[in-house]
Every structure is written in structure tokens, then in C-alpha cells.
Write an enzyme that holds these catalytic residues in place. Structure first.
Site, PDB file in Angstrom:
ATOM      1  N   CYS A  33      70.906  22.612  19.977  1.00 41.59           N
ATOM      2  CA  CYS A  33      71.543  22.849  21.286  1.00 41.59           C
ATOM      3  C   CYS A  33      72.198  24.226  21.391  1.00 41.59           C
ATOM      4  CB  CYS A  33      72.554  21.747  21.608  1.00 41.59           C
ATOM      5  SG  CYS A  33      74.119  21.882  20.719  1.00 41.59           S
ATOM      6  N   CYS A  74      74.119  25.521  15.955  1.00 38.69           N
ATOM      7  CA  CYS A  74      73.252  24.336  16.015  1.00 38.69           C
ATOM      8  C   CYS A  74      71.857  24.788  16.428  1.00 38.69           C
ATOM      9  CB  CYS A  74      73.785  23.316  17.017  1.00 38.69           C
ATOM     10  SG  CYS A  74      72.603  21.956  17.271  1.00 38.69           S
ATOM     11  N   GLY A  83      70.939  53.541  -6.473  1.00 39.13           N
ATOM     12  CA  GLY A  83      69.637  53.140  -6.997  1.00 39.13           C
ATOM     13  C   GLY A  83      68.554  53.657  -6.083  1.00 39.13           C
ATOM     14  N   HIS A  92      72.106  41.056  10.401  1.00 42.05           N
ATOM     15  CA  HIS A  92      71.672  39.789   9.777  1.00 42.05           C
ATOM     16  C   HIS A  92      72.629  38.639  10.050  1.00 42.05           C
ATOM     17  CE1 HIS A  92      69.088  42.262   6.731  1.00 42.05           C
ATOM     18  NE2 HIS A  92      68.591  42.236   7.946  1.00 42.05           N
ATOM     19  N   GLN A 109      73.752  45.389   7.351  1.00 36.91           N
ATOM     20  CA  GLN A 109      72.876  44.322   6.869  1.00 36.91           C
ATOM     21  C   GLN A 109      73.710  43.231   6.184  1.00 36.91           C
ATOM     22  OE1 GLN A 109      69.020  47.164   5.844  1.00 36.91           O
ATOM     23  NE2 GLN A 109      70.377  46.591   4.193  1.00 36.91           N
ATOM     24  N   ASN A 110      75.023  43.473   6.071  1.00 37.90           N
ATOM     25  CA  ASN A 110      75.901  42.510   5.403  1.00 37.90           C
ATOM     26  C   ASN A 110      76.335  41.426   6.379  1.00 37.90           C
ATOM     27  OD1 ASN A 110      75.698  44.221   3.227  1.00 37.90           O
ATOM     28  ND2 ASN A 110      77.624  45.275   3.656  1.00 37.90           N
ATOM     29  N   SER A 153      69.100  49.590  -0.521  1.00 38.13           N
ATOM     30  CA  SER A 153      67.806  50.056  -1.024  1.00 38.13           C
ATOM     31  C   SER A 153      66.762  50.031   0.091  1.00 38.13           C
ATOM     32  CB  SER A 153      67.346  49.158  -2.169  1.00 38.13           C
ATOM     33  OG  SER A 153      67.100  47.851  -1.684  1.00 38.13           O
TER      34      SER A 153
HETATM   35 ZN   LIG Z   1      73.758  20.647  18.827  1.00 41.37          ZN
END
Ligand SMILES: [Zn+2]
Length: 292
Positions: A141, A138, A261, A130, A112-113, A235
Site C-alpha cells: 500500500c 509497505c 582504493g 539508495h 550512495q549511503n 569505488s
Molecule cells: Zn500496507
């Protein structure tokens, strides 16, 4: 049995009974090459990247994609903060946890990093759920640029910005997305797509955005191919990671959850250790060396 305060749900639950050693003993019948690993911010905190939700972390609201897209001033603010933050991110290196995991060499890592530290440590394959902070895309495009290139353009567009800031950048807090806490960003000039003039955005999944489907499918395929799932340093507060834990539990495979945690998987049938990821990985690696 003690109780652990659970800030995610605002109530108390029994403390888990498993130590890292007990969990590793339960894991070792399955070779490391058969484990899929899901990692979160907790594995990168030792590299100096803070956790949004770890113990003691300040409340912080990341920018949503809607805000980024609809407000030019917010976009300038994002890029100004990210421009300063990136100078620090380039100085961040894998820590003992990343290196141990690279040596353990599991079937694959879903992270997830967005910091690229698993790859920097030599792990592969790695699915960047992620996205990656070192890429810029962009939105019009689809052109992809390296973050370093964009950084050079921002340097050229804003030669006097740092000198005019009333604060020392040394004192600014860095966030997990490479952002810094900086209030006065008016006048920062952003860089637009060199091919079409469109909006450039870091190639990371913002709050309010979905993970691209092919990436989700690749992560599910990795979990399905594995014999066990180890969840390290998260978590699971965002659904994008929790669904893989649910899928693994549903498939009947052993699931190990290690973080210092509470997590949203704590009511699922998982092997749970409240521990630091680097400590757990040292125990796992040592058990493998003993077995080999
Ligand atoms: Zn572009």
C-alpha cells in the site's frame, strides 16, 4: 612510477600522481557552492560503518530483493539481523568528514549511503540515491513508517529472541546496511503493515533493484547545475553512481575522485587521489579558509 593492484579488474595500472593538495589547488578556482559531491561508504567508515568493497573488507553478498520477496525465512532472517543492527545504527554519529563537508556546503550531495549521516551533520540538500535505513515502506500500500516504530513492534513480537541466542550480540559484525552477521534466526517474528497486512521492507534500494527514476533525475539535475563533481569514498562499483561521473566527464566539467582504493572511474579523465576522504576534506576546507 609505482603500480597499484586493482582488485576490481584484476590487473595493474599506473598509480595516480595527484596529492590532495594538488587536487585542491586545481579545485579552488571554482567556489565550493558550485561543486556537486557524490559520496560512498568511504566517508562513513570513520563512524564505524564498514565498507563492502574497501581495502581489507571481507567478501560479502548482500541480500537481493528477489530473495527478500520470495522467501519468508530469508525475510525473517533479514529482519532479525536488521533488528539487532539497528540498535547499533542509532548510536552512530557523523564523523569529521561529514562535518567538514557540511561546513564546506557544496551545491548538493548525492550519497550512495543509507545511514543519514550527511543530514545529521547538517548538509543539505542531500539526495539519498539508495534510500534511507531509518524509513520502512509497505510494498503493497506504500505506507511509510519510521524505523523506530517498526523496531518497537519487533521488540514486542520477539521478547525472548535475544535471550535465546547462543551468542553475545556484542561480538557480531555490523554491515554497511545496518545488518549484522547472525546465523540462527529461526523463530524471529516479523512485523507486517499495520494498515493492510502487506510486506514491509526497509526503504533502501537492494541489490537487484533500480533507483527510483525521480531520484535519478534529481541527481542528474544537480550534476548538470554544478560546475564540478567531487566523488568521495566510493569505488563506483555500482552503476547507479558511475553514470553521474560519466555525465560530468561528458559535459566537460572537472571531476575529482578521492578514495583509498581503485575505482571504476580510474580510466576516465579525472583528478585522482588515493587518500582518505576525511584527510582530503580537511585539506579542501583549510584551503577555503585560507582563501576566505
Ligand atoms: Zn500496507
Amino acid at each position: 612510477m609505482g603500480v597499484v593492484r586493482d582488485p576490481l579488474r584484476g590487473r595493474e595500472r599506473p598509480a595516480p600522481e595527484h596529492t590532495d593538495e594538488q587536487i585542491v589547488a586545481a579545485m579552488t578556482p571554482i567556489p565550493p557552492q558550485r561543486w556537486a559531491v557524490l559520496t560512498g561508504a568511504g566517508i562513513s567508515t570513520d563512524s564505524g560503518i564498514p565498507d563492502y568493497r574497501g581495502p581489507g573488507s571481507p567478501a560479502r553478498t548482500p541480500m537481493t530483493v528477489q530473495t527478500f520477496l520470495s522467501h519468508p525465512a530469508q525475510r525473517a532472517r533479514y529482519w532479525a539481523r536488521g533488528w539487532i543492527g539497528w540498535k547499533r545504527m542509532t548510536a552512530v554519529h557523523p564523523n569529521a568528514g561529514h562535518r567538514a563537508l557540511a561546513r564546506i556546503a557544496p551545491l548538493g550531495i548525492i550519497t550512495q549511503n543509507v545511514d543519514g549521516l550527511h543530514q545529521a551533520a547538517g548538509s543539505e540538500p542531500v539526495i539519498d540515491l539508495h534510500g534511507r535505513l531509518d524509513r520502512v515502506v509497505c510494498l503493497d500500500c506504500g505506507l511509510t513508517l519510521g524505523r523506530d516504530r517498526v523496531q518497537e513492534e519487533l521488540d514486542a513480537l520477539n521478547p525472548d529472541f535475544l535471550a535465546e541466542l547462543a551468542v553475545s550480540t556484542e561480538t557480531l559484525e555490523t554491515a554497511p546496511d545496518g545488518d549484522v552477521e547472525l546465523e540462527h534466526t529461526a523463530g524471529f517474528r516479523v512485523f507486517d503493515c499495520p494498515r493492510c497486512g502487506g510486506l514491509l521492507k526497509p526503504d533502501v534500494v537492494y541489490f537487484g533493484e533500480s533507483v527510483p527514476r525521480p531520484r535519478v533525475d534529481a541527481a542528474f539535475a544537480l550534476v548538470e547545475e554544478a560546475s564540478g563533481l567531487a566523488v568521495l569514498g566510493t569505488s563506483l562499483a555500482v552503476h547507479s553512481g558511475l553514470r553521474f561521473v560519466r555525465a560530468a566527464v561528458k559535459a566537460g566539467m572537472p571531476v575529482v575522485v578521492v578514495t583509498d582504493g581503485p575505482t571504476r572511474a580510474d580510466e576516465l579523465p579525472v583528478l585522482r587521489s588515493i587518500s582518505r576522504v576525511a584527510d582530503f576534506l580537511a585539506v579542501w576546507e583549510s584551503a577555503l579558509e585560507g582563501a576566505g
